[in-house]
Design a protein around this motif. Structure first.
Motif, PDB file in Angstrom:
ATOM      1  N   LEU A  86      -1.946 -37.097  11.464  1.00 56.52           N
ATOM      2  CA  LEU A  86      -0.914 -38.143  11.805  1.00 56.52           C
ATOM      3  C   LEU A  86      -0.717 -38.735  10.325  1.00 56.52           C
ATOM      4  O   LEU A  86       0.453 -39.028  10.048  1.00 56.52           O
ATOM      5  N   MET A  87      -1.797 -39.234   9.600  1.00 52.00           N
ATOM      6  CA  MET A  87      -1.537 -39.949   8.547  1.00 52.00           C
ATOM      7  C   MET A  87      -1.062 -39.374   7.245  1.00 52.00           C
ATOM      8  O   MET A  87       0.028 -39.646   6.501  1.00 52.00           O
ATOM      9  N   PHE A  88      -1.144 -37.722   7.177  1.00 48.76           N
ATOM     10  CA  PHE A  88      -0.636 -36.816   6.062  1.00 48.76           C
ATOM     11  C   PHE A  88       0.920 -36.717   6.410  1.00 48.76           C
ATOM     12  O   PHE A  88       1.684 -36.687   5.619  1.00 48.76           O
ATOM     13  N   LEU A 104       6.629 -38.562   4.626  1.00 54.21           N
ATOM     14  CA  LEU A 104       8.010 -39.024   5.194  1.00 54.21           C
ATOM     15  C   LEU A 104       8.523 -39.905   3.988  1.00 54.21           C
ATOM     16  O   LEU A 104       9.676 -40.121   3.712  1.00 54.21           O
ATOM     17  N   THR A 105       7.864 -40.138   2.935  1.00 52.81           N
ATOM     18  CA  THR A 105       8.233 -41.009   1.603  1.00 52.81           C
ATOM     19  C   THR A 105       9.071 -39.839   0.903  1.00 52.81           C
ATOM     20  O   THR A 105       9.838 -40.269  -0.229  1.00 52.81           O
ATOM     21  N   ALA A 106       8.756 -38.665   1.221  1.00 47.99           N
ATOM     22  CA  ALA A 106       9.414 -37.625   0.141  1.00 47.99           C
ATOM     23  C   ALA A 106      10.213 -36.640   1.096  1.00 47.99           C
ATOM     24  O   ALA A 106      11.116 -36.764   1.611  1.00 47.99           O
ATOM     25  N   GLU A 124       6.874 -33.117   6.315  1.00 48.35           N
ATOM     26  CA  GLU A 124       6.061 -32.079   6.446  1.00 48.35           C
ATOM     27  C   GLU A 124       5.737 -31.781   8.006  1.00 48.35           C
ATOM     28  O   GLU A 124       4.710 -32.360   8.231  1.00 48.35           O
ATOM     29  N   TRP A 125       6.627 -31.338   8.780  1.00 49.65           N
ATOM     30  CA  TRP A 125       6.723 -31.530  10.267  1.00 49.65           C
ATOM     31  C   TRP A 125       5.463 -30.777  10.783  1.00 49.65           C
ATOM     32  O   TRP A 125       5.120 -31.109  12.098  1.00 49.65           O
TER      33      TRP A 125
END
Length: 476
Positions: A241-243, A248-250, A253-254
């Motif tokens: 979840l943290m990764f 989301l800042t770039a 990666e779903w």
């Protein structure tokens, strides 16, 4: 907050935070217990903030490029995963023992970190430091609970001390880090942990509340009770979840979310089936505790937006240097410490809901004030806005801490407090994603105003939820 009865059943009531106050208030926990417990908790916020001023030197030393940012993310990831795990170990082996073990890990790793051969090894050191510092808050709350129950005392002042230590050291971290880097190079931000860990261990051994005897035939056998399967499933789910949040800042990666969701489902399934689970899903099913974690995530999303976004605007658009920006945001920490004391008094009379209503209302006002400044705004106006943004921190922190404390049985206090810490860092990563959306690459006036509106909307949502909860309680 004050308790009205030492009976365990009262602690297990989902509405424990709203119990009426006793006619004869219990005394506060003695200061000889508070000081050693609070001292250890300064390590995590200190290490999370003072690294910022050492990144340039570390990048140059290792020729690391953008990989140096993992020194920041690694600590947050390690703390988010390790806090509830170390808290659960504290529930089983004792918080004093677990806290001391964490301090030993911090001290040894920090002494070795400056000799790391490459940036990857230094990141590993930050992970180990994150694990050691993660133990201190849940162990501290568990020690407070044990001492308060034994002495039949209120935990309000002790919880306030933890909140103040966290706020003040996080704000002073960059200033202290600057002095250390100036005097000792980037290694200074690691070496400072060695004397702090030694002093922390000494005061806990001298004055910290003693642990109960380990039950069940020894420490190794007791460790089996921490539920390693549940701990592993939780670690996988929260790490994924943290990764995903970091991505989301770039470019999102779903696939990380594709790992997190089934891992979380397995964590829930295991928590319902295991005899003594790491995460007690029946406890989390209580509305008072689960709502507190959700409220904490939203609160800290707004908090970290201000914590990271406002200094960025002050430097990039208002034209202040790092020192000037640091001085302008200093009132956030100063007023936050004062508001923590005010929140403690308010809770003593009205309970956590009152503190949360005041805190979220003040946060909403502070967010709206962020839509006012521009590149030519005078420094006094910026100081007033910073002071207003500090006001909600103490009320929200104390309200959420006390709600967690009241809704959790004593035997699960360590793990529950660790999950409270995890909720904070989930909020921190959500804030990073939100800042990338509203600020963009350059923090200009329009970006600051969008950030202020976002903070005000989050705070408004929390305020409505708190008011509805109050109305629901009065009708019950």
């Amino acid at each position: 907050m004050p308790r009205t009865t030492p009976e365990p059943s009262a602690q297990k009531d989902s509405k424990a935070e709203d119990l009426p106050r006793s006619a004869k208030p219990e005394p506060e926990l003695p200061g000889r217990f508070i000081t050693p417990i609070a001292f250890g908790t300064i390590l995590q916020p200190l290490n999370s903030s003072m690294i910022a001023v050492a990144l340039v030197g570390i990048r140059s030393h290792f020729d690391a490029g953008t990989s140096v940012t993992w020194l920041v993310s690694a600590l947050y990831l390690a703390t988010a995963v390790a806090a509830p795990a170390m808290g659960r170990i504290a529930d089983v082996l004792g918080p004093r023992r677990t806290s001391l073990a964490g301090l030993v890990l911090v001290g040894i790793t920090s002494a070795a970190a400056p000799f790391a051969p490459n940036i990857a090894a230094l990141v590993v050191c930050r992970v180990l430091i994150g694990i050691g510092t993660a133990a201190q808050y849940p162990c501290g709350v568990a020690m407070i609970r044990r001492a308060a129950d034994q002495l039949r005392s209120r935990p309000g002042n002790a919880l306030a001390a933890l909140a103040i230590c966290s706020q003040v050291t996080a704000a002073l971290g960059p200033s202290l880090g600057g002095l250390l880097v100036g005097g000792f190079g980037w290694a200074g931000v690691f070496w400072i942990n060695v004397p702090l860990a030694l002093v922390g261990g000494a005061v806990i051994m001298r004055w910290g509340p003693a642990d109960p005897p380990v039950r069940g035939g020894g420490r190794l056998k007791a460790l089996a009770q921490v539920d390693p399967v549940g701990m592993l499933l939780f670690a996988v789910s929260i790490t994924a979840l943290m990764f995903w949040l970091l991505s989301l800042t770039a470019t999102p990666e779903w696939w990380w979310l594709g790992v997190a969701v089934p891992a979380a489902a397995l964590t829930v399934w295991w928590g319902l089936r295991a005899r003594d689970p790491f995460l007690d899903m029946r406890l989390l099913a209580r509305r008072g505790l689960s709502f507190t974690y959700g409220r904490t995530i939203v609160t800290y999303t707004a908090f970290y937006c201000v914590f990271y976004g406002l200094p960025q605007w002050l430097e990039e658009t208002r034209g202040l240097g790092p020192v000037g920006a640091g001085l302008v945001v200093l009132p956030i920490a100063a007023v936050g410490a004062v508001s923590t004391l005010l929140a403690t008094r308010l809770q003593r009379r009205r309970g956590p809901r009152a503190a949360l209503i005041v805190g979220t209302a003040a946060l909403c006002v502070g967010g709206l004030l962020l839509t006012v400044p521009d590149a030519d705004s005078p420094i006094p106006l910026l100081l007033v806005i910073s002071a207003m943004l500090g006001l909600p921190n103490g009320f929200n922190n104390m309200g959420n801490q006390s709600a967690t404390y009241s809704a959790t049985p004593a035997e699960r206090m360590g793990a529950a407090s660790g999950l409270y810490r995890t909720s904070q860092y989930v909020g921190a990563n959500l804030a990073a994603a939100l800042l990338a959306l509203v600020l963009g690459v350059h923090a200009d006036d329009a970006g600051l105003h969008r950030m202020g509106l976002a903070v005000a909307i989050l705070a408004g949502f929390l305020l409505v939820a708190s008011l509805l909860g109050l109305l629901r309680h009065r009708r019950a």
